[in-house]
Design a protein around this motif. Structure first.
Motif, mmCIF file in Angstrom:
data_model
loop_
_atom_site.group_PDB
_atom_site.id
_atom_site.type_symbol
_atom_site.label_atom_id
_atom_site.label_comp_id
_atom_site.label_asym_id
_atom_site.label_seq_id
_atom_site.Cartn_x
_atom_site.Cartn_y
_atom_site.Cartn_z
ATOM 1 N N ARG A 164 0.840 -1.213 0.006
ATOM 2 C CA ARG A 164 -0.023 0.104 -0.066
ATOM 3 C C ARG A 164 0.789 1.261 0.150
ATOM 4 N NH1 ARG A 164 -2.740 -3.214 4.010
ATOM 5 N NH2 ARG A 164 -4.779 -3.774 3.197
ATOM 6 N N SER A 165 0.411 2.156 -0.868
ATOM 7 C CA SER A 165 1.307 3.364 -0.975
ATOM 8 C C SER A 165 1.341 4.024 0.619
ATOM 9 C CB SER A 165 0.799 4.503 -1.617
ATOM 10 O OG SER A 165 -0.397 4.957 -1.365
ATOM 11 N N PHE A 166 2.268 5.047 0.743
ATOM 12 C CA PHE A 166 2.544 5.517 1.887
ATOM 13 C C PHE A 166 1.245 6.545 2.240
ATOM 14 C CE2 PHE A 166 3.954 9.286 4.340
ATOM 15 C CZ PHE A 166 4.345 8.774 5.595
ATOM 16 N N GLU A 167 0.829 7.190 0.969
ATOM 17 C CA GLU A 167 -0.285 8.198 1.550
ATOM 18 C C GLU A 167 -1.576 7.469 1.556
ATOM 19 O OE1 GLU A 167 -0.045 11.219 1.347
ATOM 20 O OE2 GLU A 167 1.748 11.233 1.265
ATOM 21 N N GLN A 168 -1.885 5.999 1.137
ATOM 22 C CA GLN A 168 -2.878 5.444 1.287
ATOM 23 C C GLN A 168 -3.038 4.951 2.926
ATOM 24 O OE1 GLN A 168 -2.236 2.078 -1.602
ATOM 25 N NE2 GLN A 168 -4.378 2.271 -2.063
ATOM 26 N N THR A 169 -1.771 4.678 3.309
ATOM 27 C CA THR A 169 -1.792 4.221 4.740
ATOM 28 C C THR A 169 -1.804 5.509 5.659
ATOM 29 O OG1 THR A 169 -0.465 2.344 4.176
ATOM 30 C CG2 THR A 169 -0.310 2.752 6.587
ATOM 31 N N HIS A 170 -0.728 6.485 5.457
ATOM 32 C CA HIS A 170 -0.506 7.420 6.385
ATOM 33 C C HIS A 170 -0.724 8.878 5.843
ATOM 34 C CE1 HIS A 170 1.374 4.790 9.278
ATOM 35 N NE2 HIS A 170 1.898 4.182 8.387
ATOM 36 N N GLY A 171 -1.637 9.057 4.735
ATOM 37 C CA GLY A 171 -1.926 10.319 4.156
ATOM 38 C C GLY A 171 -2.656 11.300 5.292
ATOM 39 N N ALA A 172 -3.324 10.833 6.131
ATOM 40 C CA ALA A 172 -4.106 11.632 7.209
ATOM 41 C C ALA A 172 -3.534 11.695 8.492
ATOM 42 C CB ALA A 172 -5.269 10.919 7.509
ATOM 43 N N ASN A 173 -1.977 11.409 8.507
ATOM 44 C CA ASN A 173 -1.188 11.514 9.430
ATOM 45 C C ASN A 173 -0.251 12.411 9.310
ATOM 46 O OD1 ASN A 173 -2.470 9.049 10.986
ATOM 47 N ND2 ASN A 173 -1.180 7.761 10.020
ATOM 48 N N THR A 174 0.327 12.806 10.679
ATOM 49 C CA THR A 174 1.339 13.865 10.658
ATOM 50 C C THR A 174 2.627 13.111 11.546
ATOM 51 O OG1 THR A 174 0.841 14.868 12.801
ATOM 52 C CG2 THR A 174 -0.043 15.921 10.645
ATOM 53 N N PHE A 175 3.769 13.468 11.121
ATOM 54 C CA PHE A 175 5.107 12.866 11.865
ATOM 55 C C PHE A 175 6.143 13.768 12.527
ATOM 56 C CE2 PHE A 175 3.191 10.291 8.842
ATOM 57 C CZ PHE A 175 2.909 9.184 9.279
ATOM 58 N N SER A 176 6.250 13.985 13.863
ATOM 59 C CA SER A 176 7.087 14.830 14.160
ATOM 60 C C SER A 176 8.025 14.250 15.198
ATOM 61 C CB SER A 176 6.413 15.911 15.286
ATOM 62 O OG SER A 176 5.692 15.358 16.266
ATOM 63 N N ALA A 177 9.357 14.554 15.365
ATOM 64 C CA ALA A 177 10.419 14.031 16.061
ATOM 65 C C ALA A 177 10.335 14.223 17.448
ATOM 66 C CB ALA A 177 11.739 14.597 15.653
ATOM 67 N N GLY A 178 10.660 13.040 18.068
ATOM 68 C CA GLY A 178 10.630 13.036 19.558
ATOM 69 C C GLY A 178 12.236 12.812 20.036
ATOM 70 N N ASP A 179 12.614 11.851 20.824
ATOM 71 C CA ASP A 179 13.892 11.853 21.200
ATOM 72 C C ASP A 179 14.589 10.847 20.470
ATOM 73 O OD1 ASP A 179 13.004 9.493 22.090
ATOM 74 O OD2 ASP A 179 13.064 9.971 24.438
ATOM 75 N N THR A 180 15.764 10.755 20.735
ATOM 76 C CA THR A 180 16.853 9.697 20.019
ATOM 77 C C THR A 180 17.435 8.956 21.130
ATOM 78 O OG1 THR A 180 17.204 11.048 18.093
ATOM 79 C CG2 THR A 180 18.642 9.142 18.555
ATOM 80 N N ASP A 181 17.428 7.398 21.125
ATOM 81 C CA ASP A 181 17.888 6.602 21.773
ATOM 82 C C ASP A 181 18.719 5.746 21.060
ATOM 83 O OD1 ASP A 181 16.032 4.918 21.257
ATOM 84 O OD2 ASP A 181 14.832 4.950 23.287
ATOM 85 N N ALA A 182 18.968 4.512 21.872
ATOM 86 C CA ALA A 182 19.793 3.458 21.037
ATOM 87 C C ALA A 182 18.824 2.642 20.145
ATOM 88 C CB ALA A 182 20.297 2.485 22.151
ATOM 89 N N VAL A 183 17.708 2.708 20.239
ATOM 90 C CA VAL A 183 16.733 2.085 19.152
ATOM 91 C C VAL A 183 16.437 2.807 18.104
ATOM 92 C CG1 VAL A 183 14.498 1.140 19.314
ATOM 93 C CG2 VAL A 183 15.531 0.917 21.343
ATOM 94 N N GLY A 184 16.608 4.159 18.140
ATOM 95 C CA GLY A 184 16.498 4.927 16.997
ATOM 96 C C GLY A 184 15.690 6.295 17.426
#
Length: 241
Positions: free
Chosen positions: A99-119
């Motif tokens: 599924r395209s990114f827009e199909q799955t996540h088109g209605a979402n926003t994405f902002s950065a949080g912290d960074t740790d060993a996981v990512g």
């Protein structure tokens, strides 16, 4: 050719300069999303022998995954085991759907949080507000989502590089209460081995080992092994054989 695990380095971070918390990281998350391995739209299905094992108990049957990505299992009399085998095939199939990114996540926003060993933490807003991810080297290394009234948290430890995207090789899964955060059941550790069908693809699951903690007996685990053998493409319109 079989899958080879690639550990996700704890020292590797996102490329470039550190990401400031609150930054829009839609494109970084898109890159990780599109780096997942999925089946081509022309996927025609496959079939083979399925084996379930737990301790000294072992049963064998046949399975088929159709071009419609529906799985069927035959030859296993124990209904609970048959459903468990079918459930693993179903779970693999739904994650291979393209599924395209827009199909799955088109209605979402994405902002950065912290960074740790996981990512790098990815905080989701919009339609799926409350979900969180972590990404590293264009791999989704953590998923924290609410599904049907339960929160599931998955951490990926190593991956398989197919040459056309990655597959998770080792990962853990934990369910919890969305209101209290209290664990529901014990944590499960998965080890998945994938192979390219016929040596060329598509990549399909050959073995899944699930080690589950017993929440009633701390320190105690049980292990189930699911093997899928004698794998071959399913000819169009071929009846189950």
């Amino acid at each position: 050719m079989t899958s080879t695990a690639t550990p996700i380095s704890s020292s590797a971070g996102q490329a470039g300069q550190p990401i400031a918390p609150g930054s829009d990281i839609r494109e970084l998350f898109r890159a990780a999303y599109e780096n997942r391995y999925t089946w081509d739209p022309g996927f025609g299905g496959y079939q083979g022998r399925c084996v379930w094992q737990q301790g000294e108990q072992r049963v064998e049957g046949r399975f088929r995954v159709g071009a419609d990505l529906k799985a069927s299992v035959e030859g296993i009399e124990d209904e609970t085991i048959s459903k468990a085998v079918g459930s693993q095939l179903w779970e693999v199939c739904i994650h291979r759907v393209r599924r395209s990114f827009e199909q799955t996540h088109g209605a979402n926003t994405f902002s950065a949080g912290d960074t740790d060993a996981v990512g790098l933490e990815v905080i989701v807003g919009g339609k799926n507000a409350g979900d969180r991810y972590r990404i590293k080297d264009s791999v989704v290394t953590m998923v924290h989502r609410q599904i049907h009234g339960t929160v599931v948290t998955i951490f990926t430890g190593s991956t398989t590089d197919t040459g056309a995207g990655y597959l998770s090789h080792t990962y853990t899964s934990q369910y919890s209460d969305p209101a209290t955060g209290e664990a529901r059941g014990g944590r499960s550790q998965f080890t998945d081995t994938f192979v390219p069908l016929g040596g060329v693809g598509p990549w399909v699951l050959a073995e899944r080992v699930i080690s589950s903690e017993d929440p009633e007996a701390p320190g105690t685990t049980s292990e189930q092994i699911f093997r899928f053998e004698a794998l071959e493409p399913t000819p169009a319109e071929m009846p189950f054989a």
